[in-house]
Structures are given as C-alpha cells and as structure tokens.
Motif scaffolding. Structure first.
Motif, PDB file in Angstrom:
ATOM      1  N   CYS A 178       0.841  -1.193   0.000  1.00 32.01           N
ATOM      2  CA  CYS A 178       0.000   0.000   0.000  1.00 32.01           C
ATOM      3  C   CYS A 178       0.881   1.249   0.000  1.00 32.01           C
ATOM      4  O   CYS A 178       1.884   1.323   0.698  1.00 32.01           O
ATOM      5  CB  CYS A 178      -0.969   0.011   1.190  1.00 32.01           C
ATOM      6  SG  CYS A 178      -0.222  -0.207   2.806  1.00 32.01           S
ATOM      7  N   CYS A 202      -8.897   5.171  -2.785  1.00 31.86           N
ATOM      8  CA  CYS A 202      -7.680   4.471  -3.192  1.00 31.86           C
ATOM      9  C   CYS A 202      -7.989   3.471  -4.310  1.00 31.86           C
ATOM     10  O   CYS A 202      -9.061   2.864  -4.346  1.00 31.86           O
ATOM     11  CB  CYS A 202      -7.024   3.760  -2.001  1.00 31.86           C
ATOM     12  SG  CYS A 202      -7.937   2.365  -1.337  1.00 31.86           S
ATOM     13  N   VAL A 210      -3.586   0.338  -3.310  1.00 29.38           N
ATOM     14  CA  VAL A 210      -3.388  -0.945  -2.629  1.00 29.38           C
ATOM     15  C   VAL A 210      -3.229  -2.018  -3.697  1.00 29.38           C
ATOM     16  O   VAL A 210      -4.054  -2.115  -4.610  1.00 29.38           O
ATOM     17  CB  VAL A 210      -4.583  -1.297  -1.713  1.00 29.38           C
ATOM     18  CG1 VAL A 210      -4.421  -2.704  -1.141  1.00 29.38           C
ATOM     19  CG2 VAL A 210      -4.719  -0.280  -0.591  1.00 29.38           C
TER      20      VAL A 210
END
Length: 408
Positions: A47, A98, A52
């Motif tokens: 990450c 993310c 990620v």
C-alpha cells in the motif's frame, strides 16, 4: 546498578503502513476461511499513496470462496475504513478513493502435493517464548515487559484517537518504543525511556500546538499505560521527537505485509525464525507452528516448570513430524529440561494437522492479530457472518495440569 542492562522493544499502530498491509492480507484470508475452511492462502499486500496492491496464491474449493475472491476490493476498502483512513483527502490515502489492484493466482502444484499428504507447507524454524515479567500488570500475558508496554501504548493511542475527545485530531499512524532497565538476574527494575510518535491533524503543526500535543499525549496515553507501578518522573520521554508528524500512513511510507515480524512476536526478547504471519493460512507452519511454540512455552511457564521458556520447532516441506524440538529455559528451570521436553512431546500434537486441530486454526480469526501483537492477548471471540469463533487459542493455559503431572 552494577551489572544491570537495558533492553528496548517497539510497537506500531494499526495505521502504520506495514500494519495496514498486514490487516488487508489477513482480511482477505478471513473472508475465504469464513466460507471455505480448507482454503489455502498466501496473500501479500503493498500500500502506498492512493493505491493498494493485493497479490498471492490461493486455492479454494467452492463457489462461495470464489465469490469472496471476487469481492476482494470491497474487503480491502472495509479494512482501510476500519483502521481509520476515511474522509480526509489531506492524508492522500482513504478507503473510498484508493485504487485497488488484485493479482491472485493458483497455488503451486509442487507445494500442494506435500501439503495434501498433511506435511508442512514449507521448511523452516519457528520460536515461541514466555516469561513472568508482566504478571503484576495483567495476569495471564506472560510477555516481556518492553514489548508489552509498547503494545499498550499504541493500543491506548488508537482508543484515544477513535474517541476523539481527550486528544482531538489524532491520526491512525503511530509508533512506540520502551526501554527497560534489567537487574543482572533478568528482573525488570524500571522503565528508562519511552518514545511515542503519533500522526496528527494540521491543527498541531505550529510549535506551540506541538507542545500542547506532547502534554496531552503524556497525560492521556503514556501515564495511564505505565500506571503507578512503572511511571516515575525520571523517565526520559520523547513525544514526536522530530516535530510535526502530519504526513504518515501509506502516503508517508510504503507498507508491505510481513515487515513487522519482531513487533508481531516478542520485541526481540525471544528469537525469531524469520517467517511472517499475516496472509497465510494455517498449513503454513511459519504461522501455525509459531503459535504452537508460544502455546507450549506459555503453558510451561504457567505450570511453574521454568521462569522463562523458549521453544523451537523446525519442519521440512511435505513432512509431518517436526525435524527438531528444542527447549531453552535460560537456567530458570525447576526440573531438568529433558523432562520438560518429554512432557511437551506427550501433551502437544506437533504435526501441521495436529497443530491446526489443537488450536482450531481453520477459522476466520486472524484479523484481530494484525494490531497490538499476536501474543500476550486474552482469548476471546469474533463474530464473522453471524457465527462466533474463538480467538487467540494459542494463549490458553489448558495444558498446565497435564504438564505438572507428566514432568514429575
């Protein structure tokens, strides 16, 4: 104090980038074990800023597990959200924005054939350790004092952060470190130094506000953890010693699964075989045999057979029985170590299958291990998909009577 020495251990919070990676890997593992107890999983996570990456080898056996794999992105986001990376664009890493990249393929057939015969999933050596240093603080932990206090500091930081009342504006990333002075006989005498670095919101960046933050952390985190027994005004305290700690988490440093193996175990006090835990199903002896070694060492100490105990187990890939069992009691044994080892072999199942069955490891119990250490925790339960599972089974003291009986 003549012949005294100092020993230091550290811990990191659930928001530390490496622990974020550990948590994601074990969340993926748990999501599979919840629907497929025979799932074989080796899940690694990276990450960094806004990203990620989840990769590894997985073998599953039903459509529910395939569905869980297909929902891996959701599992990642739920985990990041639980840790506390949410609703703050300035941290440049949050659950909703993310990117999640998945690269998971099947397990090697060469490895699988050995595990199918109920042999170990890999070669290697694993260690377990226990001692009596923390019994005056929390009964039943049997952990070295430096790592015990280091864990409690980041655990307290997380609690204060989540409540957001005593110290508003704390963020998830934090690290602690505790130095303890020991007498020549290995007895802890006093805490010498405490270090605590905690990520914070911009409100604490000005120098005057940093001073305020230090005062609050000392009052609401450090002193409550050390308590009357270990706190004294002579302790050297370093709180955010570099100054600002606004940039942190995966934006501040890239996180990787398995990079905090000493934090996960005994803070360096006991030896380590080198294998990480998170993201691995229990056929991987890196994890399961380390849990068994701790289980053995803790019961040996609790039975009064030694004040300190380290157990080493070793395995060959595809072979069920351990290649060696070694017990080190550091001269604190109450009886000959050979008799202790004989009692261990009689009362503990040391094949991979025996370990898994003894500790009930084919269950989704691994996510709670990813913060505040895998050892020195109280057994409890976790509810997954409406079903309760027993956690930290390797911390049980259910072999004490048998060891006392058979070590006579």
């Amino acid at each position: 104090m003549s012949n005294s020495y100092f020993f230091t251990s550290e811990s990191v919070s659930m928001g530390h980038p490496d622990k974020v990676a550990d948590a994601i890997s074990d969340a993926v593992l748990d999501s599979l074990l919840a629907v497929d107890t025979r799932a074989r999983v080796a899940c690694e996570t990276l990450c960094t800023t806004g990203l990620v990456v989840v990769a590894g080898e997985v073998t599953v056996h039903n459509e529910h597990a395939l569905a869980a794999l297909n929902h891996a992105e959701e599992t990642v986001r739920e985990t990041v959200r639980r840790i506390g990376y949410t609703n703050d664009p300035s941290m440049k890493f949050d659950a909703d924005s993310c990117a999640v990249v998945r690269s998971i393929h099947g397990q090697s057939a060469d490895i699988a054939q050995g595990v199918d015969r109920e042999g170990a999933g890999d070669q290697g050596m694993m260690f377990g350790y226990a001692c009596r240093e923390t019994e005056d603080l929390e009964k039943g932990t049997f952990m070295p004092l430096p790592i015990f206090l280091s864990h409690r500091l980041v655990e307290r930081q997380a609690k204060v952060r989540e409540q957001n009342k005593l110290i508003p504006g704390l963020r998830p990333d934090a690290k602690s470190q505790v130095t303890v002075e020991y007498a020549s006989d290995g007895t802890p005498v006093r805490v010498d130094t405490v270090v605590l670095s905690t990520q914070h919101a911009p409100m604490y960046s000005p120098p005057k506000q940093q001073a305020k933050l230090r005062d609050l952390v000392l009052k609401h985190v450090i002193k409550p953890v050390l308590g009357k027994h270990w706190w004294n005004d002579e302790i050297k305290v370093h709180i955010n010693p570099t100054g600002n700690f606004e940039i942190g988490g995966p934006h501040g440093d890239t996180g990787l699964t398995g990079r905090k193996i000493i934090v996960d175990t005994y803070g360096g006090m006991g030896r380590h075989g080198g294998g990480a835990f998170s993201g691995k199903d229990p056929t991987k002896v890196d994890r399961s045999a380390a849990y068994m070694a701790r289980y053995i060492a803790k019961n040996v100490v609790a039975a009064g057979l030694a004040e300190r105990c380290e157990v080493q187990l070793s395995y060959a890939i595809g072979v069920a029985e351990p290649t060696s069992v070694h017990v080190n009691t550091f001269g604190t044994e109450a009886i000959a170590t050979g008799r202790i080892e004989a009692a261990i072999r009689k009362n503990f199942k040391l094949t991979p299958r025996g370990i898994i069955e003894s500790l009930n490891l084919r269950t989704p119990i691994y996510s709670p291990t990813t913060s505040h250490g895998h050892f020195g925790r109280q057994p409890g339960t976790v509810t997954v998909r409406g079903k309760k599972y027993e956690t930290f089974t390797w911390e049980k003291l259910d072999k004490v009577a048998a060891l006392k009986r058979d070590a006579k």
